[in-house]
Motif scaffolding. Structure first.
Motif, PDB file in Angstrom:
ATOM      1  N   ILE A 166       0.937  -1.100  -0.021  1.00  0.00           N
ATOM      2  CA  ILE A 166      -0.075  -0.078  -0.088  1.00  0.00           C
ATOM      3  C   ILE A 166       0.785   1.157   0.187  1.00  0.00           C
ATOM      4  N   LYS A 167       0.678   2.169  -1.145  1.00  0.00           N
ATOM      5  CA  LYS A 167       1.638   3.410  -1.228  1.00  0.00           C
ATOM      6  C   LYS A 167       1.228   4.186   0.050  1.00  0.00           C
ATOM      7  N   ASN A 168       2.500   4.696   0.382  1.00  0.00           N
ATOM      8  CA  ASN A 168       2.296   5.733   1.544  1.00  0.00           C
ATOM      9  C   ASN A 168       1.770   5.263   2.909  1.00  0.00           C
ATOM     10  N   ALA A 169       1.875   3.880   3.003  1.00  0.00           N
ATOM     11  CA  ALA A 169       1.217   3.534   4.190  1.00  0.00           C
ATOM     12  C   ALA A 169       1.669   4.081   5.672  1.00  0.00           C
ATOM     13  N   PHE A 170       2.881   4.375   5.745  1.00  0.00           N
ATOM     14  CA  PHE A 170       3.512   5.151   6.734  1.00  0.00           C
ATOM     15  C   PHE A 170       2.698   6.389   7.142  1.00  0.00           C
ATOM     16  N   LEU A 171       2.547   7.503   6.138  1.00  0.00           N
ATOM     17  CA  LEU A 171       2.037   8.317   6.208  1.00  0.00           C
ATOM     18  C   LEU A 171       0.467   8.212   6.473  1.00  0.00           C
ATOM     19  N   TRP A 172      -0.300   7.335   5.917  1.00  0.00           N
ATOM     20  CA  TRP A 172      -1.695   7.114   6.305  1.00  0.00           C
ATOM     21  C   TRP A 172      -1.752   6.560   7.774  1.00  0.00           C
ATOM     22  N   CYS A 173      -0.924   5.770   8.274  1.00  0.00           N
ATOM     23  CA  CYS A 173      -0.743   5.184   9.598  1.00  0.00           C
ATOM     24  C   CYS A 173      -0.696   6.487  10.459  1.00  0.00           C
ATOM     25  N   SER A 174       0.220   7.273  10.057  1.00  0.00           N
ATOM     26  CA  SER A 174       0.532   8.377  11.203  1.00  0.00           C
ATOM     27  C   SER A 174      -0.723   9.392  11.331  1.00  0.00           C
ATOM     28  N   ILE A 175      -1.355   9.630   9.965  1.00  0.00           N
ATOM     29  CA  ILE A 175      -2.424  10.412   9.932  1.00  0.00           C
ATOM     30  C   ILE A 175      -3.632   9.963  10.779  1.00  0.00           C
ATOM     31  N   LEU A 176      -3.780   8.411  10.704  1.00  0.00           N
ATOM     32  CA  LEU A 176      -5.012   7.879  11.472  1.00  0.00           C
ATOM     33  C   LEU A 176      -4.648   7.946  12.903  1.00  0.00           C
ATOM     34  N   ILE A 177      -3.532   7.781  13.374  1.00  0.00           N
ATOM     35  CA  ILE A 177      -3.173   7.595  14.679  1.00  0.00           C
ATOM     36  C   ILE A 177      -3.304   9.045  15.373  1.00  0.00           C
ATOM     37  N   ILE A 178      -2.692   9.952  14.738  1.00  0.00           N
ATOM     38  CA  ILE A 178      -2.714  11.382  15.074  1.00  0.00           C
ATOM     39  C   ILE A 178      -4.146  11.670  15.285  1.00  0.00           C
ATOM     40  N   PHE A 179      -4.902  11.560  14.284  1.00  0.00           N
ATOM     41  CA  PHE A 179      -6.429  11.703  14.040  1.00  0.00           C
ATOM     42  C   PHE A 179      -7.274  11.264  15.530  1.00  0.00           C
ATOM     43  N   VAL A 209      -2.893  -1.678  11.961  1.00  0.00           N
ATOM     44  CA  VAL A 209      -1.866  -2.434  12.038  1.00  0.00           C
ATOM     45  C   VAL A 209      -1.508  -3.371  10.736  1.00  0.00           C
ATOM     46  N   TYR A 210      -2.693  -3.544  10.370  1.00  0.00           N
ATOM     47  CA  TYR A 210      -2.806  -4.182   8.945  1.00  0.00           C
ATOM     48  C   TYR A 210      -2.165  -3.267   7.940  1.00  0.00           C
ATOM     49  N   LEU A 211      -2.461  -1.810   7.946  1.00  0.00           N
ATOM     50  CA  LEU A 211      -1.989  -1.005   6.850  1.00  0.00           C
ATOM     51  C   LEU A 211      -0.540  -0.698   6.966  1.00  0.00           C
ATOM     52  N   GLY A 212      -0.056  -0.713   8.450  1.00  0.00           N
ATOM     53  CA  GLY A 212       1.509  -0.341   8.681  1.00  0.00           C
ATOM     54  C   GLY A 212       2.021  -1.567   8.245  1.00  0.00           C
ATOM     55  N   ALA A 213       1.644  -2.996   8.237  1.00  0.00           N
ATOM     56  CA  ALA A 213       2.526  -4.194   7.636  1.00  0.00           C
ATOM     57  C   ALA A 213       2.624  -3.967   6.236  1.00  0.00           C
ATOM     58  N   SER A 214       1.516  -3.248   5.532  1.00  0.00           N
ATOM     59  CA  SER A 214       1.463  -3.322   4.247  1.00  0.00           C
ATOM     60  C   SER A 214       2.375  -2.167   3.551  1.00  0.00           C
ATOM     61  N   GLY A 215       3.279  -1.447   4.306  1.00  0.00           N
ATOM     62  CA  GLY A 215       3.723  -0.389   3.689  1.00  0.00           C
ATOM     63  C   GLY A 215       5.258  -0.815   3.764  1.00  0.00           C
ATOM     64  N   GLU A 216       6.071   0.055   3.091  1.00  0.00           N
ATOM     65  CA  GLU A 216       7.360   0.000   2.852  1.00  0.00           C
ATOM     66  C   GLU A 216       8.188   1.260   3.155  1.00  0.00           C
ATOM     67  N   ILE A 217       8.969   1.308   4.171  1.00  0.00           N
ATOM     68  CA  ILE A 217       9.778   2.593   4.350  1.00  0.00           C
ATOM     69  C   ILE A 217      10.990   2.491   3.413  1.00  0.00           C
TER      70      ILE A 217
END
Length: 296
Positions: A166-179, A209-217
């Motif tokens: 999933i593209k930009n998974a790290f960014l989306w995880c960060s946004i969701l957690i902050i929100f 968690v699923y989203l984070g595991a689907s990302g690539e740093i």
């Protein structure tokens, strides 16, 4: 992996920082005295503090009769250690039989645990899942209710997860957690907030968690930042609260407003991060390497 090896690895992974957190809590204990917030501290002898520290290092919970702070915590020198107490219990259950269960049974148990979460959040007295850090019947129910679904859901996700990108998974995880962490409570009625917390715990957090595991740093800078945050995540969790005790006493005793306490709060944040990092590099990692080499 044998049962004995599993317990050794978990103890080596978690326990050194538990001991460090208790020692920091003992050092900060008398500095957290407050005639308003923690008045009983002045009457606690050094020998009793040493005894509570030694018991805390084993993670054996204390009853309210032996609690030396006044908040009813099972670990009064380092409050968040209550969650590690329940995590140890969860790991025992996992090692004994949960790892043997088929995925369908785990899913069924997770669904049952989700209803316990809903019962606690929606039908509880406060409309949330707060609690679990005291050793009594009611708080023990809260503790196990908070433990059951996240632990079982994590096992289910690990079983059914299929590698995807999933593209930009790290960014989306960060946004969701902050929100979601920026909305501590909603609604005017307890049940409204209970429904909100239940939905976030049951659906949103596993999805993150699923989203984070689907990302690539990608990128060296991002990798270094992610590595640093990952490395200190557990140390900062288990050592920060003694500084919170001191901070809370200072703010209450001096009757500081939110604006007036910002600098002190930032100082606590800096000290917590620095202490966590130094504890990790100078104590935790070397000790875990030695223990692993010697016992595993």
């Amino acid at each position: 992996m044998t049962l004995s090896s599993f317990f050794k690895r978990r103890l080596i992974r978690l326990h050194p920082m538990i001991i460090m957190g208790m020692l920091i809590g003992a050092i900060a204990y008398y500095y957290s005295y407050s005639p308003i917030l923690f008045p009983q501290i002045k009457d606690v002898s050094v020998w009793k503090l040493i005894l509570v520290t030694l018991i805390g290092c084993t993670l054996i919970p204390l009853t309210k009769n032996f609690e030396i702070r006044g908040w009813g915590e099972m670990h009064p020198l380092n409050g968040p250690a209550w969650s590690l107490y329940y995590e140890y219990i969860a790991n025992i259950f996992y090692a004994l039989f949960l790892h043997k269960l088929p995925t369908k049974i785990l899913i069924a148990l997770a669904v049952i645990a989700a209803f316990f979460t809903i019962n606690l959040a929606v039908f509880g007295e406060n409309g949330d899942v707060i609690g679990g850090w005291s050793l009594d019947i009611q708080q023990t129910k809260v503790g196990f209710s908070r433990l059951a679904y996240p632990f079982l859901a994590g096992l289910v996700v690990s079983r059914i997860y299929k590698p995807v990108y999933i593209k930009n998974a790290f960014l989306w995880c960060s946004i969701l957690i902050i929100f979601f962490l920026s909305i501590p409570r909603i609604g005017t009625e307890n049940w409204q907030n209970g429904i909100y917390e239940s939905l976030v715990i049951i659906f949103v957090f596993p999805f993150i968690v699923y989203l984070g595991a689907s990302g690539e740093i990608k990128g060296k800078t991002t990798q270094k930042i992610s590595q640093f945050l990952g490395d200190i995540s557990y140390p900062i969790y288990i050592i920060h609260y003694p500084f919170i005790y001191v901070f809370s006493s200072y703010v209450v005793d001096h009757k500081l407003s939110m604006a007036q306490s910002i600098l002190a709060a930032l100082l606590v944040l800096f000290i917590s991060i620095l202490t966590a990092y130094l504890s990790l590099k100078l104590y935790d990692i070397p000790l875990r390497k030695w223990l692993t080499k010697k016992f595993v």
